[in-house]
Design a protein around this motif. Sequence first.
Motif, PDB file in Angstrom:
ATOM      1  N   VAL A 133       1.061  -1.036  -0.455  1.00 46.78           N
ATOM      2  CA  VAL A 133      -0.094  -0.124  -0.132  1.00 46.78           C
ATOM      3  C   VAL A 133       1.136   1.527   0.540  1.00 46.78           C
ATOM      4  N   SER A 134       0.182   2.449  -0.165  1.00 51.74           N
ATOM      5  CA  SER A 134       1.474   4.121  -0.434  1.00 51.74           C
ATOM      6  C   SER A 134       1.762   4.185   1.039  1.00 51.74           C
ATOM      7  N   GLU A 135       2.739   4.637   0.931  1.00 51.39           N
ATOM      8  CA  GLU A 135       3.385   5.558   2.054  1.00 51.39           C
ATOM      9  C   GLU A 135       2.875   6.032   2.738  1.00 51.39           C
ATOM     10  N   PRO A 136       1.609   7.147   2.279  1.00 50.15           N
ATOM     11  CA  PRO A 136       0.673   7.475   3.110  1.00 50.15           C
ATOM     12  C   PRO A 136      -0.026   6.310   3.528  1.00 50.15           C
ATOM     13  N   VAL A 137      -0.712   5.636   3.475  1.00 47.49           N
ATOM     14  CA  VAL A 137      -1.914   4.934   4.230  1.00 47.49           C
ATOM     15  C   VAL A 137      -0.837   4.455   5.657  1.00 47.49           C
ATOM     16  N   ILE A 138       0.282   4.124   4.795  1.00 43.67           N
ATOM     17  CA  ILE A 138       1.073   3.153   5.815  1.00 43.67           C
ATOM     18  C   ILE A 138       1.013   3.715   6.968  1.00 43.67           C
ATOM     19  N   GLN A 139       1.235   5.507   6.418  1.00 48.58           N
ATOM     20  CA  GLN A 139       1.897   6.430   7.919  1.00 48.58           C
ATOM     21  C   GLN A 139       0.295   6.669   8.766  1.00 48.58           C
ATOM     22  N   SER A 140      -0.442   6.477   8.157  1.00 53.76           N
ATOM     23  CA  SER A 140      -1.763   6.697   8.919  1.00 53.76           C
ATOM     24  C   SER A 140      -1.792   5.775   9.586  1.00 53.76           C
ATOM     25  N   TRP A 141      -2.082   4.642   8.917  1.00 55.59           N
ATOM     26  CA  TRP A 141      -2.608   3.475  10.239  1.00 55.59           C
ATOM     27  C   TRP A 141      -1.637   3.642  11.017  1.00 55.59           C
ATOM     28  N   ALA A 142      -0.364   4.082  11.391  1.00 60.02           N
ATOM     29  CA  ALA A 142       0.852   3.648  11.971  1.00 60.02           C
ATOM     30  C   ALA A 142       0.171   5.097  13.140  1.00 60.02           C
ATOM     31  N   ARG A 143      -0.420   6.241  12.729  1.00 57.45           N
ATOM     32  CA  ARG A 143      -0.818   7.365  13.513  1.00 57.45           C
ATOM     33  C   ARG A 143      -2.289   6.630  14.620  1.00 57.45           C
ATOM     34  N   CYS A 144      -2.381   5.949  13.727  1.00 56.48           N
ATOM     35  CA  CYS A 144      -3.843   5.484  14.666  1.00 56.48           C
ATOM     36  C   CYS A 144      -4.069   4.596  15.296  1.00 56.48           C
ATOM     37  N   VAL A 145      -2.488   3.822  15.158  1.00 58.05           N
ATOM     38  CA  VAL A 145      -2.169   2.621  15.985  1.00 58.05           C
ATOM     39  C   VAL A 145      -1.457   3.773  17.389  1.00 58.05           C
ATOM     40  N   GLY A 146      -0.601   4.376  17.133  1.00 58.04           N
ATOM     41  CA  GLY A 146      -0.510   5.285  17.908  1.00 58.04           C
ATOM     42  C   GLY A 146      -0.939   5.374  18.980  1.00 58.04           C
ATOM     43  N   ALA A 147      -2.495   6.449  18.165  1.00 58.12           N
ATOM     44  CA  ALA A 147      -3.372   6.328  19.179  1.00 58.12           C
ATOM     45  C   ALA A 147      -4.117   5.564  19.982  1.00 58.12           C
ATOM     46  N   HIS A 148      -4.305   4.642  19.592  1.00 62.84           N
ATOM     47  CA  HIS A 148      -4.833   3.310  20.799  1.00 62.84           C
ATOM     48  C   HIS A 148      -6.070   3.351  19.962  1.00 62.84           C
ATOM     49  N   ARG A 149      -6.104   3.651  18.513  1.00 65.99           N
ATOM     50  CA  ARG A 149      -7.479   3.290  18.144  1.00 65.99           C
ATOM     51  C   ARG A 149      -7.768   1.603  17.801  1.00 65.99           C
ATOM     52  N   SER A 150      -8.614   0.732  17.847  1.00 64.91           N
ATOM     53  CA  SER A 150      -9.037  -0.328  17.068  1.00 64.91           C
ATOM     54  C   SER A 150      -9.711  -0.169  15.644  1.00 64.91           C
ATOM     55  N   PRO A 151      -8.771  -1.134  14.918  1.00 69.74           N
ATOM     56  CA  PRO A 151      -9.580  -1.083  13.857  1.00 69.74           C
ATOM     57  C   PRO A 151     -11.140  -1.577  13.396  1.00 69.74           C
ATOM     58  N   HIS A 152     -11.101  -2.003  14.080  1.00 68.80           N
ATOM     59  CA  HIS A 152     -12.774  -3.132  14.636  1.00 68.80           C
ATOM     60  C   HIS A 152     -13.401  -2.121  15.407  1.00 68.80           C
TER      61      HIS A 152
END
Length: 341
Positions: free
Chosen positions: A41-60
């Motif tokens: 996947v694109s780098e901006p998407v990977i970085q966005s996923w990482a920020r969401c994980v860092g904010a302790h958000r669950s994908p579900h």
Amino acid sequence: MPHRTQAAALPAQPFFASPGQRVALARERFFGGGQRPTGLVSEPVIQSWARCVGAHRSPHEAVAFDPVTRSRLHATLSRNRLLLGAAGGEIARLEAALGGTGCRVLLTDAEGVIVHATPATAPTLEPVLKSAARVGVNLAEGAVGTNAPAVVVKTGQAVTVTGAEHYFACIQSLHCAAAPIRDGRGALAGVLDLTIESRAFGFDAAALVGVYATAIENRLLQAGACEHLVLQFQVCHTMLGTPLQALVGVDGHGRVAWLNSTAQQLLGPGSGRESAAEALFGTALAELLARSAADAARPLRLPNGLTVWLRAQLQARDGVRGGVAVPGAPLALAPAAAPSP
């Protein structure tokens, strides 16, 4: 006979029958194995996923598309009147072009709050967009995770986010492409987005949204050009008046107050805000001012050797005017005729 070492066999590489399979593997590696899915996947998407994980958000998590408060919405719409005015005509043309595609046009402010949304035509077929595509809904990453407008707000760069590239599972039926709109200072003024639900784009959405975002940006720059000499130029005169034209606003002291990205590309290194217009265009300011008396574009050779077609307009707070300036003096608008429509 010398012994020949046999090269070790390369591990089998996965074969992707569809982009969806590639994104599924990316999610498996990122969320399941803690691996960075570079190239999937694109780098901006990977970085966005990482920020969401860092904010302790669950994908579900369930996502609630709650509008901002009424007072904040009122302030947002008031603050973005210039953006909405510049975007109105272009969005109407874009919506007309997209009428048979099922796409919705969204315009957000610089913080990701929707200030315009195409009305729904088939809400029963768009359960997510029915809630998400409403004026006042905040699409920022902190509210609804990875999505195209949110990534543009965060990075300032155009991006496409499709299907399972969205962080939260509940909005993975969406496909969106977004591009930035900048103001005269180069700061983010808003984001233009195309979104479709439950199916992929049937055309190059990224290219289309980029063209219309540029058109809105150009209108926004010209709308905010108070007491400026506005220079429009391109290497081909048929490009003037289109999203491909270069634009420069010259202030009363002969310096560049603002310019768009096309102007920077044509003028080359060293061009930017606060540059002297005479140096960038290789001609006296009086000559540039004199061009505002004629509507027709005329050729001009730039210091870098390029020949461009250029026309000029003196723009005041009450509209675009012709004018006569005194060489060596700050730009002075002549007593005007009625403002042009």
